[in-house]
Write a protein that holds these residues in place. Sequence first.
Motif, PDB file in Angstrom:
ATOM      1  N   MET A   8       0.819  -1.207   0.000  1.00 14.63           N
ATOM      2  CA  MET A   8       0.000   0.000   0.000  1.00 14.63           C
ATOM      3  C   MET A   8       0.855   1.260   0.000  1.00 14.63           C
ATOM      4  O   MET A   8       0.550   2.239  -0.682  1.00 14.63           O
ATOM      5  N   ALA A   9       1.925   1.247   0.785  1.00 11.93           N
ATOM      6  CA  ALA A   9       2.733   2.461   0.958  1.00 11.93           C
ATOM      7  C   ALA A   9       3.624   2.759  -0.233  1.00 11.93           C
ATOM      8  O   ALA A   9       3.788   3.925  -0.621  1.00 11.93           O
ATOM      9  N   PHE A  10       4.204   1.728  -0.817  1.00 13.37           N
ATOM     10  CA  PHE A  10       5.226   1.949  -1.834  1.00 13.37           C
ATOM     11  C   PHE A  10       4.861   1.386  -3.197  1.00 13.37           C
ATOM     12  O   PHE A  10       5.676   1.422  -4.125  1.00 13.37           O
ATOM     13  N   GLY A  11       3.631   0.848  -3.323  1.00 12.55           N
ATOM     14  CA  GLY A  11       3.168   0.436  -4.642  1.00 12.55           C
ATOM     15  C   GLY A  11       2.952   1.664  -5.509  1.00 12.55           C
ATOM     16  O   GLY A  11       2.750   2.773  -5.027  1.00 12.55           O
ATOM     17  N   SER A  12       2.972   1.488  -6.790  1.00 11.31           N
ATOM     18  CA  SER A  12       2.830   2.644  -7.678  1.00 11.31           C
ATOM     19  C   SER A  12       1.995   2.240  -8.891  1.00 11.31           C
ATOM     20  O   SER A  12       1.795   1.056  -9.142  1.00 11.31           O
ATOM     21  N   PRO A  13       1.475   3.196  -9.649  1.00  9.92           N
ATOM     22  CA  PRO A  13       1.622   4.646  -9.468  1.00  9.92           C
ATOM     23  C   PRO A  13       0.636   5.197  -8.437  1.00  9.92           C
ATOM     24  O   PRO A  13      -0.436   4.639  -8.226  1.00  9.92           O
ATOM     25  N   LYS A  14       1.023   6.313  -7.791  1.00 15.20           N
ATOM     26  CA  LYS A  14       0.173   6.976  -6.810  1.00 15.20           C
ATOM     27  C   LYS A  14      -0.513   8.184  -7.460  1.00 15.20           C
ATOM     28  O   LYS A  14       0.089   8.880  -8.281  1.00 15.20           O
ATOM     29  N   PRO A  15      -1.762   8.447  -7.080  1.00 12.41           N
ATOM     30  CA  PRO A  15      -2.423   9.649  -7.599  1.00 12.41           C
ATOM     31  C   PRO A  15      -1.817  10.900  -6.980  1.00 12.41           C
ATOM     32  O   PRO A  15      -1.279  10.855  -5.864  1.00 12.41           O
ATOM     33  N   PRO A  16      -1.866  12.033  -7.659  1.00  5.97           N
ATOM     34  CA  PRO A  16      -1.335  13.275  -7.085  1.00  5.97           C
ATOM     35  C   PRO A  16      -2.159  13.695  -5.874  1.00  5.97           C
ATOM     36  O   PRO A  16      -3.343  13.390  -5.770  1.00  5.97           O
ATOM     37  N   LEU A  17      -1.516  14.397  -4.953  1.00  3.89           N
ATOM     38  CA  LEU A  17      -2.203  14.835  -3.738  1.00  3.89           C
ATOM     39  C   LEU A  17      -3.160  15.993  -4.037  1.00  3.89           C
ATOM     40  O   LEU A  17      -2.823  16.890  -4.810  1.00  3.89           O
ATOM     41  N   PRO A  18      -4.344  15.994  -3.411  1.00  3.41           N
ATOM     42  CA  PRO A  18      -5.342  17.052  -3.665  1.00  3.41           C
ATOM     43  C   PRO A  18      -5.040  18.319  -2.878  1.00  3.41           C
ATOM     44  O   PRO A  18      -5.742  18.681  -1.931  1.00  3.41           O
ATOM     45  N   THR A  19      -3.977  19.015  -3.228  1.00  2.92           N
ATOM     46  CA  THR A  19      -3.575  20.214  -2.494  1.00  2.92           C
ATOM     47  C   THR A  19      -4.511  21.378  -2.802  1.00  2.92           C
ATOM     48  O   THR A  19      -5.144  21.426  -3.858  1.00  2.92           O
ATOM     49  N   LEU A  20      -4.586  22.300  -1.876  1.00  5.26           N
ATOM     50  CA  LEU A  20      -5.416  23.486  -2.040  1.00  5.26           C
ATOM     51  C   LEU A  20      -4.744  24.492  -2.981  1.00  5.26           C
ATOM     52  O   LEU A  20      -3.525  24.481  -3.136  1.00  5.26           O
ATOM     53  N   PRO A  21      -5.542  25.379  -3.595  1.00  6.67           N
ATOM     54  CA  PRO A  21      -4.971  26.329  -4.572  1.00  6.67           C
ATOM     55  C   PRO A  21      -4.052  27.352  -3.935  1.00  6.67           C
ATOM     56  O   PRO A  21      -4.224  27.742  -2.777  1.00  6.67           O
ATOM     57  N   VAL A  22      -3.065  27.767  -4.690  1.00  8.32           N
ATOM     58  CA  VAL A  22      -2.134  28.824  -4.266  1.00  8.32           C
ATOM     59  C   VAL A  22      -1.981  29.827  -5.394  1.00  8.32           C
ATOM     60  O   VAL A  22      -2.295  29.543  -6.545  1.00  8.32           O
ATOM     61  N   SER A  23      -1.498  30.989  -5.027  1.00  7.23           N
ATOM     62  CA  SER A  23      -1.359  32.063  -6.009  1.00  7.23           C
ATOM     63  C   SER A  23       0.064  32.617  -6.005  1.00  7.23           C
ATOM     64  O   SER A  23       0.768  32.550  -4.998  1.00  7.23           O
ATOM     65  N   THR A  24       0.457  33.165  -7.150  1.00  8.50           N
ATOM     66  CA  THR A  24       1.742  33.872  -7.234  1.00  8.50           C
ATOM     67  C   THR A  24       1.546  35.294  -7.740  1.00  8.50           C
ATOM     68  O   THR A  24       2.486  35.923  -8.238  1.00  8.50           O
ATOM     69  N   ASP A  25       0.308  35.797  -7.602  1.00  8.47           N
ATOM     70  CA  ASP A  25       0.022  37.153  -8.084  1.00  8.47           C
ATOM     71  C   ASP A  25       0.868  38.213  -7.395  1.00  8.47           C
ATOM     72  O   ASP A  25       1.231  39.221  -7.998  1.00  8.47           O
ATOM     73  N   GLY A  26       1.173  37.995  -6.125  1.00  4.02           N
ATOM     74  CA  GLY A  26       1.909  39.010  -5.382  1.00  4.02           C
ATOM     75  C   GLY A  26       3.403  38.840  -5.387  1.00  4.02           C
ATOM     76  O   GLY A  26       4.116  39.519  -4.639  1.00  4.02           O
ATOM     77  N   CYS A  27       3.900  37.942  -6.193  1.00  2.51           N
ATOM     78  CA  CYS A  27       5.328  37.620  -6.133  1.00  2.51           C
ATOM     79  C   CYS A  27       6.222  38.711  -6.724  1.00  2.51           C
ATOM     80  O   CYS A  27       7.413  38.750  -6.443  1.00  2.51           O
ATOM     81  N   VAL A  28       5.666  39.566  -7.556  1.00  2.00           N
ATOM     82  CA  VAL A  28       6.483  40.632  -8.130  1.00  2.00           C
ATOM     83  C   VAL A  28       7.025  41.528  -7.031  1.00  2.00           C
ATOM     84  O   VAL A  28       8.191  41.929  -7.033  1.00  2.00           O
ATOM     85  N   ASP A  29       6.186  41.798  -6.036  1.00  2.00           N
ATOM     86  CA  ASP A  29       6.619  42.640  -4.926  1.00  2.00           C
ATOM     87  C   ASP A  29       7.366  41.856  -3.863  1.00  2.00           C
ATOM     88  O   ASP A  29       8.290  42.366  -3.231  1.00  2.00           O
ATOM     89  N   ALA A  30       6.963  40.606  -3.692  1.00  2.00           N
ATOM     90  CA  ALA A  30       7.522  39.837  -2.571  1.00  2.00           C
ATOM     91  C   ALA A  30       8.926  39.331  -2.846  1.00  2.00           C
ATOM     92  O   ALA A  30       9.824  39.472  -2.023  1.00  2.00           O
ATOM     93  N   PHE A  31       9.113  38.738  -4.032  1.00  2.00           N
ATOM     94  CA  PHE A  31      10.402  38.099  -4.303  1.00  2.00           C
ATOM     95  C   PHE A  31      11.064  38.615  -5.575  1.00  2.00           C
ATOM     96  O   PHE A  31      12.014  38.050  -6.059  1.00  2.00           O
ATOM     97  N   ASN A  32      10.478  39.655  -6.153  1.00  2.00           N
ATOM     98  CA  ASN A  32      11.037  40.238  -7.373  1.00  2.00           C
ATOM     99  C   ASN A  32      11.077  39.226  -8.508  1.00  2.00           C
ATOM    100  O   ASN A  32      12.053  39.103  -9.231  1.00  2.00           O
TER     101      ASN A  32
END
Length: 559
Positions: free
Chosen positions: A434-458
Amino acid sequence: MATGQPLFGTWDYVVLEYLLADKNMSFTPVAFSLMASFMSAITLLGVSSENYTFGIQFIVINISYGIFTPVAAYLYLPVFFRLQATSAYEYLEKRFGKVSRLAASLSYTLQMTLYMGVVLYAPALALEALTGISKVAAILSVGLVCTFYSTIGGMKAVLMTDVFQSLLMFAAVFSIIIFAVIDKGSFAEIWRIAEQGNRTELLNFDPDPTVRHSWFSLIIGGGITFLSLYAVNQTQVQRYLTVKDLKTAQKALWLNWPILTCLSLSTSFSGLAIYSKYYNCDPVKAKVINSVDQLMPLYVVDTMGDIPGLSGLFVAGIFSASLSTVSAAVNSLAAVTIEDYYKPLYKRIFNKSLSEKKIAVQSKLIALFFGFLCLAVAFLAQFLGGVLQASLTIFGVVGGPLLALFSLGMFTTTANEKGALTGLICGVSLALWMAFGSPKPPLPTLPVSTDGCVDAFNVTAPNLMRTVTGEKEYFWLYKVSYLYNGVFGLLTTYIMGYLVSFAVNKVCGHNQQNFDPNLFIPPVARRLEKMMDSPLSLKQWSDSDEDLRAKYVTNNRKF
């Protein structure tokens, strides 16, 4: 429990002092050590990134800790205190046989060696993000320091340093929360941002086992993981035995619960605090850092980097978390190696017991060996995924079947060695699949944004959303939540072990009356005591069985 010689076997001075801290520790440092033994840098980095990435559903696991604490304290602990052996796996030899003991101790050795690798890898991620130090240098530095003091000082050194290291862990987490509150103005604002980003969902009661985190997976799967660690794991059992009696050990376990829960909840909120800063500029998607497990150290650099000492406090907390866990594992692995492998092998080859002087030297050499071994494994840990899920997967794959093996021996008089070993093999095999058999489905992560990255990290980056592709092509067993690895392993081991044992008993006609009550949980032990005291039952005992009964009656102690 009355003081005096243990019911089964005796200790020499070296074992008592080096591996059991003279059995005179108070319950408070033991409680902190119980927490610190497994709540390592993985907790600080992994739980915070878990809440940042998936939301706060994970905090439900703390409920399972409260539910299963009395199970560990009042069912499993009394058995180990009757046994009073340095190695928890000596129980399996007395209940089943030598092969069962060897199989379990080898499984534990594999489990803890893999886990130590992940534990050392976690602070390497932090230091890479904080200072630019390479992972190799970070792994070597923390691993060598920890190996040194664990080898020289023994269990007492480990327990006392765990207390101070635990306090540094709390200080590191609280510093992040405090600075986030100052930055955003209030706890309510942090919560509002998290709520807007769908990070506050807490009422997922979906019974579907393929759902990664729900109340069912977290309470059932988390509870089994907790029991596998705090009821039968050598690292924790060895800590229980450093106190004078069972009641003190139970106090330590009960105190461990609020300490553990406090660290878990505060670390979870620190994940929301970090999200409140990066909700519109995800550092991973912006390629500022390489892994979500580096979010916490990145936050420290961004918010506290210009304040002298605070970055160092965080680094100390991360290092302390790893040091406490690795030192605990190194000492326990030395105990298992001496008691389960080296002593029996030495006696078989040379037909004599090890001298106290040899045990003293070789215990330290073995601890040194495992310290270096965990360093080697740490370089492979980067291939196991996120540190939190990797650690819980390791615990589940081995811990669930081992918990079932002990439970078969303690909860039922039907189980025998053939059945127990068959169940263990089946349970571990299924859990690994169960743990190491494959292939595994991708994890259902919550949405993220990079709209503010111009100011934050240039950097310039489009708005990015984490999505999940269709899962219809994945085998069902590979989609089951990682928290159920231990549950499936436990059920398979217990059911197969019981059925095979029942069949063997029927075929061989084994007498199920001849058991020492000290090898069973208190309710079963009391039932066996009544049977032993019954005149009808006594007639069924052979002469050799009478010797066992006489030994039990003579040595019985009240708990």
